[in-house]
Design a protein around this motif. Structure first.
Motif, short mmCIF file in Angstrom:
data_model
loop_
_atom_site.label_atom_id
_atom_site.label_comp_id
_atom_site.label_asym_id
_atom_site.label_seq_id
_atom_site.Cartn_x
_atom_site.Cartn_y
_atom_site.Cartn_z
N THR A 250 7.37 9.51 -74.66
CA THR A 250 7.44 7.97 -75.54
C THR A 250 6.27 7.41 -76.07
OG1 THR A 250 9.41 7.63 -73.83
CG2 THR A 250 8.73 5.88 -75.22
N LEU A 251 5.34 7.38 -75.41
CA LEU A 251 3.70 6.87 -75.74
C LEU A 251 3.53 7.71 -77.18
CD1 LEU A 251 1.91 5.78 -72.62
CD2 LEU A 251 2.98 4.42 -74.18
N ASP A 252 3.47 8.87 -76.82
CA ASP A 252 3.11 9.87 -77.93
C ASP A 252 3.98 9.64 -79.29
OD1 ASP A 252 0.75 11.16 -77.36
OD2 ASP A 252 1.68 12.78 -76.20
N LEU A 253 5.36 9.34 -79.00
CA LEU A 253 6.20 8.92 -80.29
C LEU A 253 5.72 7.70 -80.91
CD1 LEU A 253 8.73 9.53 -81.64
CD2 LEU A 253 9.96 8.30 -79.94
N VAL A 254 5.65 6.81 -79.98
CA VAL A 254 5.43 5.38 -80.67
C VAL A 254 4.04 5.64 -81.36
CG1 VAL A 254 4.57 3.01 -80.27
CG2 VAL A 254 6.50 4.13 -78.95
N THR A 255 2.99 6.15 -80.68
CA THR A 255 1.74 6.18 -81.55
C THR A 255 1.85 7.16 -82.62
OG1 THR A 255 0.82 7.66 -79.94
CG2 THR A 255 0.27 5.38 -79.63
N GLY A 256 2.49 8.24 -82.67
CA GLY A 256 2.53 9.09 -83.79
C GLY A 256 3.30 8.74 -85.07
N PHE A 257 4.36 7.75 -84.80
CA PHE A 257 5.08 7.56 -85.76
C PHE A 257 5.08 6.11 -86.34
CE2 PHE A 257 6.75 11.56 -84.27
CZ PHE A 257 6.99 12.29 -85.12
N SER A 258 4.62 5.39 -85.70
CA SER A 258 4.58 3.88 -85.95
C SER A 258 3.10 3.21 -85.73
CB SER A 258 5.60 3.17 -85.37
OG SER A 258 5.72 1.60 -85.29
N TYR A 259 2.90 2.09 -86.44
CA TYR A 259 1.89 1.29 -86.48
C TYR A 259 2.27 -0.30 -85.84
CZ TYR A 259 -0.59 4.57 -89.37
OH TYR A 259 -1.15 5.59 -90.03
N LEU A 260 3.57 -0.39 -85.33
CA LEU A 260 4.24 -1.53 -84.98
C LEU A 260 3.35 -2.08 -83.54
CD1 LEU A 260 6.71 -3.63 -85.37
CD2 LEU A 260 7.91 -2.14 -83.92
N PRO A 261 3.14 -1.39 -82.57
CA PRO A 261 2.54 -1.85 -81.45
C PRO A 261 1.31 -2.71 -81.93
CG PRO A 261 3.52 0.24 -81.01
CD PRO A 261 3.62 0.15 -82.58
N GLY B 42 -4.95 -1.91 -74.22
CA GLY B 42 -4.26 -0.85 -73.85
C GLY B 42 -3.41 -0.09 -75.16
N ILE B 43 -2.60 -0.92 -75.84
CA ILE B 43 -2.18 -0.63 -77.05
C ILE B 43 -3.33 0.22 -78.04
CG2 ILE B 43 -0.84 -1.13 -79.27
CD1 ILE B 43 0.47 -3.25 -77.38
N ILE B 44 -4.31 -0.55 -78.33
CA ILE B 44 -5.36 -0.14 -79.08
C ILE B 44 -6.04 1.29 -78.51
CG2 ILE B 44 -7.79 -0.71 -79.91
CD1 ILE B 44 -6.87 -3.71 -79.94
N GLY B 45 -6.06 1.15 -77.12
CA GLY B 45 -6.90 2.30 -76.47
C GLY B 45 -5.84 3.61 -76.77
N GLU B 46 -4.71 3.35 -76.71
CA GLU B 46 -3.75 4.84 -77.10
C GLU B 46 -3.90 5.12 -78.30
OE1 GLU B 46 -1.24 6.47 -75.27
OE2 GLU B 46 -1.88 5.23 -73.57
N TYR B 47 -4.13 4.47 -79.30
CA TYR B 47 -4.26 4.85 -80.63
C TYR B 47 -5.76 5.53 -80.64
CZ TYR B 47 -0.06 2.60 -82.80
OH TYR B 47 1.06 2.57 -83.15
N LEU B 48 -6.72 4.70 -80.28
CA LEU B 48 -7.97 5.58 -80.20
C LEU B 48 -8.07 6.77 -79.41
CD1 LEU B 48 -10.56 2.44 -79.47
CD2 LEU B 48 -9.86 3.47 -81.62
N ARG C 57 -5.57 8.86 -79.28
CA ARG C 57 -5.07 9.87 -79.92
C ARG C 57 -5.78 10.33 -81.07
NH1 ARG C 57 0.39 11.03 -80.95
NH2 ARG C 57 0.87 12.06 -82.92
N ILE C 58 -6.73 9.33 -81.87
CA ILE C 58 -7.78 9.77 -82.82
C ILE C 58 -8.51 10.68 -82.23
CG2 ILE C 58 -9.46 8.93 -84.20
CD1 ILE C 58 -7.60 6.25 -84.48
N TYR C 59 -9.19 10.60 -80.98
CA TYR C 59 -10.20 11.27 -80.31
C TYR C 59 -9.45 12.59 -79.83
CZ TYR C 59 -13.11 12.86 -76.62
OH TYR C 59 -13.68 13.64 -75.70
N ARG C 60 -8.45 12.78 -79.56
CA ARG C 60 -7.74 14.22 -79.30
C ARG C 60 -7.46 14.94 -80.72
NH1 ARG C 60 -3.33 11.80 -75.31
NH2 ARG C 60 -2.64 11.05 -77.26
N GLU C 61 -7.13 14.04 -81.67
CA GLU C 61 -6.87 14.80 -82.82
C GLU C 61 -8.25 15.55 -83.56
OE1 GLU C 61 -4.22 15.74 -84.24
OE2 GLU C 61 -2.71 14.53 -83.28
#
Length: 369
Positions: free
Chosen positions: A277-288, A343-349, A351-355
């Motif tokens: 679910t976290l991957d879905l949110v960070t992968g398809f939306s900037y809403l958080p 935490g929300i910012i960390g999830e996006y960071l 994801r960027i790091y892994r990509e």
């Protein structure tokens, strides 16, 4: 295949980036510059694995069959024989050329040996074996990249989606839809799976950003055009149903039967569903991120208004606030909000790091054809 090496000491990732160049990073650029489709991108080590990226155009049309079935396998040894028997009966009844592509996602229960036996019995059965467990969606990506069918069927290996229901999906597909997915009549899953699926479906509808019908079904029929478009998607952390919905192809659901799991353990437990679910949110939306910004603004204004009110009351009335309990509660509350936003910012960071690590989506240890 392009990208062969004879020296096992060469770093395959560095090789792919330097030698394959535009193929590895931009298949569309390769087509423009060379006037032909980009091949499958990979580096093959001598007596070693294939390191693969999901990019490029579909394989040579001369190798195509009519129908490909792509099935991820993870510790499903107990159901593979029955799955093959029932699936083959359905495909042969259609009278069209077909292939069954199993992707062994690091099974440890003897699934690969069972698959090799099926291949020895029927050469239409093909097997990709990963070096370890990379996950369901990388397994699907590998299968989609290697399959050659004009029509591609995706299904699981646990027999919860009866192979006989494929006929219903194909009948609807012939009406002209790009994707037809199965909608389970009576789902035979635990309550938490049903609730999480409903949540993910709702989130997809909110986050995709257009009116395309969304689904998270692992049982679907797709046209070749859809699979080719999926192969162009380059993210490392993939959610296949979300990508299909984002691509915008026409979709429709068809009611199908849903059976009890025939073998193996569910690949998604509660915590894996949370991470999905976290991957879905960070992968398809900037809403958080936007919500975090709005929350910060709201609480900053509340703090400014409250501080101004207290200051004015102190200056003109001599009002004095008593008690530390309310102060401590306020500090804890706002600290929690701050940590949530971090935490929300960390999830996006993350994801960027892994990509940006440049690691392959999967590693194929062995291919059986």
């Amino acid at each position: 295949m392009k990208g062969s090496m004879s020296c096992s000491q060469i770093d395959p990732v560095k090789y792919a980036r330097s030698y394959l160049g535009s193929i590895a990073l931009d298949p569309q650029k390769y087509r423009r510059e060379h006037g032909e489709p980009a091949p499958f991108v990979g580096a093959v080590l001598a007596d070693g694995p294939t390191i693969g990226w999901v990019m490029g155009d579909p394989m040579d049309k001369e190798t195509q069959v009519e129908i490909s079935v792509v099935i991820p396998v993870f510790n499903n040894a107990g159901s593979l024989k029955e799955l093959y028997t029932r699936l083959t009966q359905v495909l042969e009844s259609l009278g069209k050329s077909h292939e069954i592509l199993f992707v062994d996602d690091g099974s440890t229960d003897g699934s690969f040996q069972r698959l090799k036996e099926l291949n020895a019995q029927d050469k239409r059965v093909k097997v990709l074996r990963f070096t370890r467990n990379f996950g369901q969606h990388p397994a699907l990506a590998a299968g989609f990249r290697r399959c050659s069918g004009k029509v591609v069927i995706q299904m699981d290996a646990d027999l919860q989606n009866p192979p006989e229901e494929i006929l219903k999906l194909l009948d609807k597909y012939r009406e002209g839809y790009d994707v037809v997915f199965g909608v389970r009549k009576k789902r035979k899953d635990p309550l938490y799976r049903k609730m999480s699926s409903s949540l993910v479906s709702w989130m997809l509808k909110k986050f995709i950003g257009h009116s395309a019908q969304t689904n998270i079904s692992a049982f679907k029929v797709m046209g070749r055009q859809v699979v080719d478009a999926l192969n162009q998607c380059q993210e490392r952390f993939r959610f296949t149903s979300g990508l299909i919905s984002w691509l915008g192809f026409s979709q429709i659901g068809v009611e199908v039967e849903h059976a009890e799991r025939a073998g193996g353990k569910p690949s998604y437990n509660f915590f894996k569903l949370v991470f999905l679910t976290l991957d879905l949110v960070t992968g398809f939306s900037y809403l958080p991120l936007r919500m975090a910004s709005v929350l910060g603004l709201i609480f900053a204004l509340m703090g400014l208004i409250s501080g101004s009110y207290i200051l004015l009351k102190k200056l003109f009335i001599g009002y004095y606030i008593l008690g530390y309990a309310s102060i401590i509660v306020g500090i804890l509350f706002f600290s929690g909000i701050q940590l949530l936003c971090l935490g929300i910012i960390g999830e996006y960071l993350a994801r960027i790091y892994r990509e940006t690590q440049g690691r392959p989506l999967y590693v194929i240890k062995e291919t059986v054809e």
